[in-house]
Write a protein that holds these residues in place. Structure first.
Motif, PDB file in Angstrom:
ATOM      1  N   LYS A  13     -13.443  20.150 -23.390  1.00 46.27           N
ATOM      2  CA  LYS A  13     -14.003  19.144 -24.310  1.00 46.27           C
ATOM      3  C   LYS A  13     -14.479  19.716 -25.646  1.00 46.27           C
ATOM      4  O   LYS A  13     -14.952  18.992 -26.504  1.00 46.27           O
ATOM      5  CB  LYS A  13     -15.135  18.342 -23.631  1.00 46.27           C
ATOM      6  N   LYS A  14     -14.363  21.041 -25.811  1.00 38.66           N
ATOM      7  CA  LYS A  14     -14.731  21.622 -27.105  1.00 38.66           C
ATOM      8  C   LYS A  14     -13.487  21.597 -27.995  1.00 38.66           C
ATOM      9  O   LYS A  14     -12.431  22.101 -27.608  1.00 38.66           O
ATOM     10  CB  LYS A  14     -15.206  23.060 -26.875  1.00 38.66           C
ATOM     11  N   PRO A  15     -13.586  20.999 -29.202  1.00 38.42           N
ATOM     12  CA  PRO A  15     -12.398  20.977 -30.069  1.00 38.42           C
ATOM     13  C   PRO A  15     -12.029  22.378 -30.552  1.00 38.42           C
ATOM     14  O   PRO A  15     -12.898  23.113 -31.041  1.00 38.42           O
ATOM     15  CB  PRO A  15     -12.826  20.088 -31.251  1.00 38.42           C
ATOM     16  N   SER A  36     -11.027  36.833 -32.975  1.00 41.10           N
ATOM     17  CA  SER A  36     -11.264  36.604 -31.553  1.00 41.10           C
ATOM     18  C   SER A  36     -11.978  35.266 -31.352  1.00 41.10           C
ATOM     19  O   SER A  36     -12.927  34.960 -32.082  1.00 41.10           O
ATOM     20  CB  SER A  36     -12.126  37.759 -31.053  1.00 41.10           C
ATOM     21  N   GLY A  37     -11.515  34.474 -30.432  1.00 42.99           N
ATOM     22  CA  GLY A  37     -12.145  33.186 -30.148  1.00 42.99           C
ATOM     23  C   GLY A  37     -11.680  32.052 -31.043  1.00 42.99           C
ATOM     24  O   GLY A  37     -12.137  30.921 -30.908  1.00 42.99           O
ATOM     25  N   SER A  38     -10.737  32.326 -31.958  1.00 42.29           N
ATOM     26  CA  SER A  38     -10.311  31.268 -32.891  1.00 42.29           C
ATOM     27  C   SER A  38      -9.312  30.296 -32.260  1.00 42.29           C
ATOM     28  O   SER A  38      -9.133  29.190 -32.762  1.00 42.29           O
ATOM     29  CB  SER A  38      -9.717  31.888 -34.162  1.00 42.29           C
ATOM     30  N   GLY A  39      -8.638  30.714 -31.192  1.00 40.31           N
ATOM     31  CA  GLY A  39      -7.749  29.760 -30.514  1.00 40.31           C
ATOM     32  C   GLY A  39      -6.310  30.212 -30.321  1.00 40.31           C
ATOM     33  O   GLY A  39      -5.455  29.396 -29.956  1.00 40.31           O
ATOM     34  N   LYS A  40      -6.027  31.512 -30.536  1.00 41.73           N
ATOM     35  CA  LYS A  40      -4.643  31.989 -30.395  1.00 41.73           C
ATOM     36  C   LYS A  40      -4.111  31.740 -28.986  1.00 41.73           C
ATOM     37  O   LYS A  40      -3.017  31.196 -28.812  1.00 41.73           O
ATOM     38  CB  LYS A  40      -4.569  33.499 -30.717  1.00 41.73           C
ATOM     39  N   THR A  41      -4.890  32.141 -27.990  1.00 43.12           N
ATOM     40  CA  THR A  41      -4.457  31.960 -26.601  1.00 43.12           C
ATOM     41  C   THR A  41      -4.295  30.476 -26.275  1.00 43.12           C
ATOM     42  O   THR A  41      -3.326  30.068 -25.630  1.00 43.12           O
ATOM     43  CB  THR A  41      -5.464  32.639 -25.646  1.00 43.12           C
ATOM     44  N   THR A  42      -5.210  29.659 -26.765  1.00 41.23           N
ATOM     45  CA  THR A  42      -5.137  28.209 -26.531  1.00 41.23           C
ATOM     46  C   THR A  42      -3.820  27.654 -27.068  1.00 41.23           C
ATOM     47  O   THR A  42      -3.129  26.891 -26.389  1.00 41.23           O
ATOM     48  CB  THR A  42      -6.328  27.517 -27.243  1.00 41.23           C
ATOM     49  N   LEU A  43      -3.483  28.054 -28.280  1.00 44.47           N
ATOM     50  CA  LEU A  43      -2.248  27.559 -28.894  1.00 44.47           C
ATOM     51  C   LEU A  43      -1.021  27.998 -28.085  1.00 44.47           C
ATOM     52  O   LEU A  43      -0.117  27.197 -27.822  1.00 44.47           O
ATOM     53  CB  LEU A  43      -2.140  28.069 -30.333  1.00 44.47           C
TER      54      LEU A  43
HETATM   55  N1  LIG Z   1     -12.358  29.521 -19.941  1.00 41.98           N
HETATM   56  C1  LIG Z   1     -13.037  29.064 -21.008  1.00 41.98           C
HETATM   57  N2  LIG Z   1     -14.195  28.392 -20.856  1.00 41.98           N
HETATM   58  C2  LIG Z   1     -14.866  27.915 -21.916  1.00 41.98           C
HETATM   59  N3  LIG Z   1     -14.483  28.083 -23.181  1.00 41.98           N
HETATM   60  C3  LIG Z   1     -13.349  28.753 -23.408  1.00 41.98           C
HETATM   61  C4  LIG Z   1     -12.568  29.278 -22.321  1.00 41.98           C
HETATM   62  N4  LIG Z   1     -11.493  29.881 -22.850  1.00 41.98           N
HETATM   63  C5  LIG Z   1     -11.581  29.762 -24.183  1.00 41.98           C
HETATM   64  N5  LIG Z   1     -12.705  29.075 -24.523  1.00 41.98           N
HETATM   65  C6  LIG Z   1     -13.131  28.704 -25.882  1.00 41.98           C
HETATM   66  O1  LIG Z   1     -11.989  28.430 -26.656  1.00 41.98           O
HETATM   67  C7  LIG Z   1     -12.046  29.114 -27.901  1.00 41.98           C
HETATM   68  C8  LIG Z   1     -10.684  29.643 -28.205  1.00 41.98           C
HETATM   69  O2  LIG Z   1     -10.370  30.635 -27.270  1.00 41.98           O
HETATM   70  P1  LIG Z   1      -9.011  31.443 -27.255  1.00 41.98           P
HETATM   71  O3  LIG Z   1      -7.890  30.483 -27.407  1.00 41.98           O
HETATM   72  O4  LIG Z   1      -9.019  32.281 -26.034  1.00 41.98           O
HETATM   73  O5  LIG Z   1      -9.147  32.324 -28.582  1.00 41.98           O
HETATM   74  P2  LIG Z   1      -8.428  33.702 -28.993  1.00 41.98           P
HETATM   75  O6  LIG Z   1      -7.237  33.866 -28.105  1.00 41.98           O
HETATM   76  O7  LIG Z   1      -8.088  33.515 -30.445  1.00 41.98           O
HETATM   77  O8  LIG Z   1      -9.427  34.786 -28.813  1.00 41.98           O
HETATM   78  C9  LIG Z   1     -13.121  30.199 -27.754  1.00 41.98           C
HETATM   79  O9  LIG Z   1     -13.939  30.210 -28.878  1.00 41.98           O
HETATM   80  C10 LIG Z   1     -13.908  29.777 -26.560  1.00 41.98           C
HETATM   81  O10 LIG Z   1     -15.088  29.197 -27.007  1.00 41.98           O
END
Ligand SMILES: Nc1ncnc2c1ncn2[C@@H]1O[C@H](COP(=O)(O)OP(=O)(O)O)[C@@H](O)[C@H]1O
Ligand SMILES: [Mg+2]
Length: 239
Positions: A13-15, A36-43
């Motif tokens: 639920k966090k954008p 780090s934490g910007s969303g690369k893995t998410t994308l």
């Molecule tokens: N398992 C998780 N639980 C809660 N928040 C998460 C989790 N994984 C990622 N996040 C949140 O999603 C954001 C993006 O994460 P991520 O895509 O892993 O970034 P990156 O790969 O650029 O480091 C992070 O700032 C973190 O707050």
């Protein structure tokens, strides 16, 4: 081949991304950069549909996140070679069997397995390591095995999340050379990384995460001259 259309991506639920609109053409090599934490893995996870947009859609190799059924997600993933930072090789079997395993679970004909495995290992210069156990190889060699494992199923794209995150700079550059060679055969390569030095060594289209979106950027020297950082393309033109 990859298209984001008005896509919003959330994590719990966090954008993380808002209103993504961009395409990646077949055969492109694209970096996704950001801190780090910007969303690369998410994308990257959204490309293999481990995460689906909460709004809009992502279309990958003809499959839309809005319409794809569970069974088809497995079909899509077979066409994507996925490479992680932490290798994730099976330590109880040798290099050859790590690759053969992928083909066995996808029902490849037994008679084709040897040829496909050896061709993939050759691609990364490791055909002589077929009988080695992964843990006896260097980090760079293990990552090359992972790349071969990603290749063995004839993917349309390689998706690599921090593929050099555990490697020294010279080995990282070498890993990119293998990924570029694979890309030259027409396979798309999408790399998430925060290693701007690496991007500078092997320049290609670079998308930077900024304000929950992606902007085209170039990697330029930082004002101190000691390190490199992404600069949005329009800003680079203006300055
Ligand atoms: N398992 C998780 N639980 C809660 N928040 C998460 C989790 N994984 C990622 N996040 C949140 O999603 C954001 C993006 O994460 P991520 O895509 O892993 O970034 P990156 O790969 O650029 O480091 C992070 O700032 C973190 O707050
Ligand atoms: Mg990450």
């Amino acid at each position: 081949m990859i298209a984001f259309v008005n896509a919003d991506l959330d994590i719990r639920k966090k954008p993380i991304f808002r209103n993504l609109n961009f395409t990646i053409q077949p055969g492109e090599l694209v970096y996704i950069v950001g801190r780090s934490g910007s969303g690369k893995t998410t994308l990257l996870k959204s490309l293999y549909m481990e995460i689906k947009p909460v709004k809009g859609e992502v279309i990958v190799n003809g499959f839309s996140s809005r319409k794809i059924r569970k069974g088809k997600i497995a079909v899509l993933r077979r066409k994507l070679g996925i490479v992680f930072q932490d290798f994730r090789l099976l330590e109880d079997r040798n290099v050859y069997d790590n690759l053969a395993f992928v083909l066995k679970v996808t029902g490849t004909k037994h008679s084709l397995i040897k040829e496909k495995v050896m061709t993939a290992l050759k691609e990364v210069g490791l055909e002589q390591a077929a009988k080695e156990m992964p843990q006896n190889l260097s980090g760079g060699e293990q990552q090359r095995v992972v790349i071969a494992r990603a290749l063995v199923g004839d993917p349309v794209a390689i998706i690599a999340d921090e593929p050099t995150g555990n490697l020294d700079p010279e080995t990282s550059i070498e890993i990119l050379e293998y990924l570029k060679k694979i890309n030259a055969k027409g396979i798309s390569v999408i790399i998430g990384t925060h290693d701007y030095d690496l991007v500078r060594h092997h320049p290609s289209r670079t998308l930077m995460i900024k304000d929950m979106n992606l902007v085209e950027c170039t990697i330029e020297p930082a004002p101190s001259g000691t390190c490199w950082h992404p600069v949005p393309k329009q800003a680079a033109v203006a300055s």
